[in-house]
Design a protein around this motif. Structure first.
Motif, mmCIF file in Angstrom:
data_model
loop_
_atom_site.group_PDB
_atom_site.id
_atom_site.type_symbol
_atom_site.label_atom_id
_atom_site.label_comp_id
_atom_site.label_asym_id
_atom_site.label_seq_id
_atom_site.Cartn_x
_atom_site.Cartn_y
_atom_site.Cartn_z
ATOM 1 N N SER A 364 0.842 -1.193 0.000
ATOM 2 C CA SER A 364 0.000 0.000 0.000
ATOM 3 C C SER A 364 0.875 1.240 0.000
ATOM 4 N N VAL A 366 0.547 5.987 -0.402
ATOM 5 C CA VAL A 366 -0.263 7.198 -0.270
ATOM 6 C C VAL A 366 0.048 8.106 -1.456
ATOM 7 N N PRO A 432 -4.904 7.206 0.283
ATOM 8 C CA PRO A 432 -4.273 5.886 0.416
ATOM 9 C C PRO A 432 -4.748 4.940 -0.675
#
Length: 642
Positions: A364, A366, A432
């Motif tokens: 993941s 941002v 995100p």
């Protein structure tokens, strides 16, 4: 024992009749050719037959080499249409010379040697480029001489990306000399080539209304001039103040439309393929006199890479004149009619997308999008939109700054302000996301407002996101043992490390010595690494570096002229790196005109000689000078200001 030496074994007791004793000598073959061993037996007891007391045997030692091939790239081949270089390097790790070496580099269907490209071969090598009409194209290099032990040869092969990847370049090396380690005779290089589009816009305002109250039309044409289809395409059309829609827009098949004040947004539900243009026609009317030099603006963004940005925007002039009391277009201000010389409020909205750090597949990150109002007036109802490619997904939390609302629709996220945005203000949105397959992806963002924007070029932005294995490669120069007096000797150590979390593919580190430090001995690479020695510039390569490992190379140097000299080093690999700042290091070495007191003087180079002897056919000599290669283990970093 040296050549021709003998050894004697004497029995402590008598040898019984019928008994047999075997003596075994073990050695290492270092010289090829025919070698003869002889043995003799005798006893103090009388022998009736001495003819069989002597025996000999001849052994044939075959030359053996270890030829290794590696592939590297200059990292230019990123999207279709790019032309870069693939470098093939063959190294003979010895111990014997390799006769008649041959390299074969196979380009996959998505890569080709550009027509007319010249491949410069090293001296003594011949290049043959195969035809490009099949699924692969081969480049073969043959040599009419031997490749000596520890020698390396490299060749640069120009390659053009013809289609999206990933593509795998394969190489193999062969020799007529026996190869004791065939596992490193082959190498494979992965090139993640992304799609390449070239979206171009044009605006036609020929039939736009020319007077207040009149109706007309305008059109925007979108053409993909690239080689690949464009995904996630969004076309934004901005109408100037004084021009309004006369009817709801009717989008072409495969497009959806949204209207926000003076902006028409068209989003493709599929791909925009290369070929004929797609035309968006709008029915419009003149509702008020336009400002001087008013234009209809259009911009396009896509998730697919588009290296040609100059044609992603277009404008068309439009002039709406006032109507006189008689109902006819008039040349100037009349009673009850807006003054055509009136300057309408404008706000230059700008958007930027911060390039996200590379992330691992399945990880993941941002995304940061920032919008700013550069003035000169407040911007009414500003709205920012970001679009992700299909392989990337938004993740929670979905939070908007104070005074803004956020909405998600598929791969599009939109932030809308409830009140005007004042001049000089900048607002950032942190979004995100979760990743999926490895690859290179494009993220686009746009901004608009209800206030006329005089500068449409900064209303759209894009950034690339790299997804895949990550290797935090770093390099450190340690010159604490460098010489500090002209003529004195010392050493410089350079350490390259991979902090992970993944292995580094094709790591390379390069050391550059200043003119004031002179080389005083050869450089030996760490185990598993190869070296290209160009004097003051030393390049060391490996096919893979394990996560968490490090390697150090020492360089024997001698101080030349007095002064402050900089030793620099760089490191890179074909694996993604989220901290490129530590891919370069520099340390200063001060060479004084007189000996330096209080420590830090010249460091003598250790010189050791080791002679290894064996049986008559065994002759091994080893002379090494310089410094130890060692695995670096967590020593503190020392960096000079650079």
């Amino acid at each position: 024992m040296g050549p021709g030496a003998t050894f004697t074994a004497t029995a402590a007791n008598a040898l019984d009749q019928g008994a047999t004793v075997t003596f075994t000598a073990v050695g290492v073959a270092t010289v090829d050719g025919h070698h003869t061993f002889s043995a003799e037996a005798r006893t103090d007891t009388y022998e009736v037959d001495t003819a069989d007391n002597r025996a000999s045997v001849t052994a044939t030692v075959t030359p053996a080499a270890d030829i290794q091939i590696t592939l590297t790239t200059d990292d230019v081949i990123a999207v279709t249409g790019d032309v870069g270089t693939v470098t093939a390097t063959v190294t003979n790790n010895g111990p014997s010379t390799a006769a008649d070496p041959t390299m074969t580099v196979t380009l996959p269907a998505g890569l080709r040697v550009p027509p007319g490209a010249v491949i410069s071969a090293p001296p003594g090598w011949t290049v043959t480029v195969g035809p490009a009409d099949g699924s692969v194209q081969t480049v073969t290099l043959t040599s009419d001489h031997v490749l000596r032990s520890t020698a390396s040869e490299s060749i640069d092969i120009p390659a053009k990306a013809m289609a999206t990847g990933p593509w795998y370049v394969r190489a193999i090396v062969e020799s007529t000399t026996y190869d004791r380690i065939p596992a490193n005779n082959e190498y494979q290089l992965r090139l993640p080539v992304a799609a390449r589009a070239d979206l171009a816009l044009s605006v036609d305002t020929t039939n736009a209304p020319r007077s207040q109250g009149a109706s007309g039309s305008l059109s925007v044409a979108l053409t993909n001039l690239g080689v690949d289809p464009a995904d996630g395409t969004v076309v934004t059309i901005g109408l100037p103040a004084g021009v309004a829609l006369a009817a709801p827009p009717q989008p072409p098949t495969g497009w959806v439309v949204a209207v926000a004040a003076q902006t028409v947004i068209l989003t493709s539900t599929g791909e925009v393929r290369p070929g004929p243009a797609t035309v968006f026609a709008l029915a419009v009317r003149g509702v008020a006199p336009t400002a001087p030099q008013a234009v209809v603006s259009a911009g396009v963004t896509a998730a697919t890479a588009d290296p040609v940005n100059a044609n992603n925007t277009a404008t068309g002039p439009v002039t709406v004149r006032p109507v006189s009391d008689s109902g006819q277009p008039g040349p100037g201000p009349d009673i009850g009619v807006p003054d055509p010389t009136m300057i309408l409020p404008t706000a230059d909205m700008a958007v930027t997308v911060t390039k996200p750090r590379p992330v691992r597949s399945g990880g993941s990150g941002v995304l940061t999008v920032a919008v700013a109002n550069n003035g000169p007036n407040d911007a009414g109802t500003p709205r920012a939109t970001a679009v992700l490619p299909a392989e990337i997904h938004w993740s929670a939390p979905r939070v908007a700054p104070a005074g803004w609302t956020v909405t998600f629709a598929g791969r599009t996220v939109t932030f809308t302000a409830a009140s005007p945005m004042v001049v000089g203000r900048t607002v950032s949105f942190a979004i995100p996301f979760d990743t999926a397959p490895a690859g290179a992806y494009a993220i686009t963002a746009t901004v608009e407002s209800a206030t006329d924007d005089p500068e449409a070029a900064n209303n759209a932005a894009r950034a690339s996101l790299s997804v895949g294995p990550i290797a935090e490669v770093s390099v450190l120069v340690d010159a604490h043992s460098a010489p500090h007096v002209p003529g004195s000797a010392g050493s410089v150590a350079v350490t390259v490390a991979d902090a992970g979390p993944d292995d580094a593919e094709a790591p390379v580190f390069t050391v550059t010595l200043p003119a004031g430090l002179l080389r005083s001995g050869p450089v030996t690479p760490p185990p598993g690494w190869t070296i290209t020695d160009n004097g003051r510039r030393i390049t060391i390569r490996s096919s893979r570096m394990t996560a968490g490992s490090a390697a150090t190379v020492g360089i024997a140097v001698q101080a030349g002229s007095a002064g402050v000299h900089a030793v620099t080093a760089t490191a890179r690999s074909n694996t993604l790196d989220t901290r490129p700042a530590d891919n370069r290091d520099r340390e200063l070495v001060t060479v004084a005109a007189a000996p330096i007191t209080g420590g830090g003087g010249a460091t003598a180079l250790p010189l050791t000689g080791v002679a290894v002897t064996g049986l008559g056919w065994l002759a091994v000599g080893l002379l090494t000078a310089g410094f130890a290669l060692r695995a670096a283990a967590g020593r503190p970093r020392r960096r000079s200001a650079s």
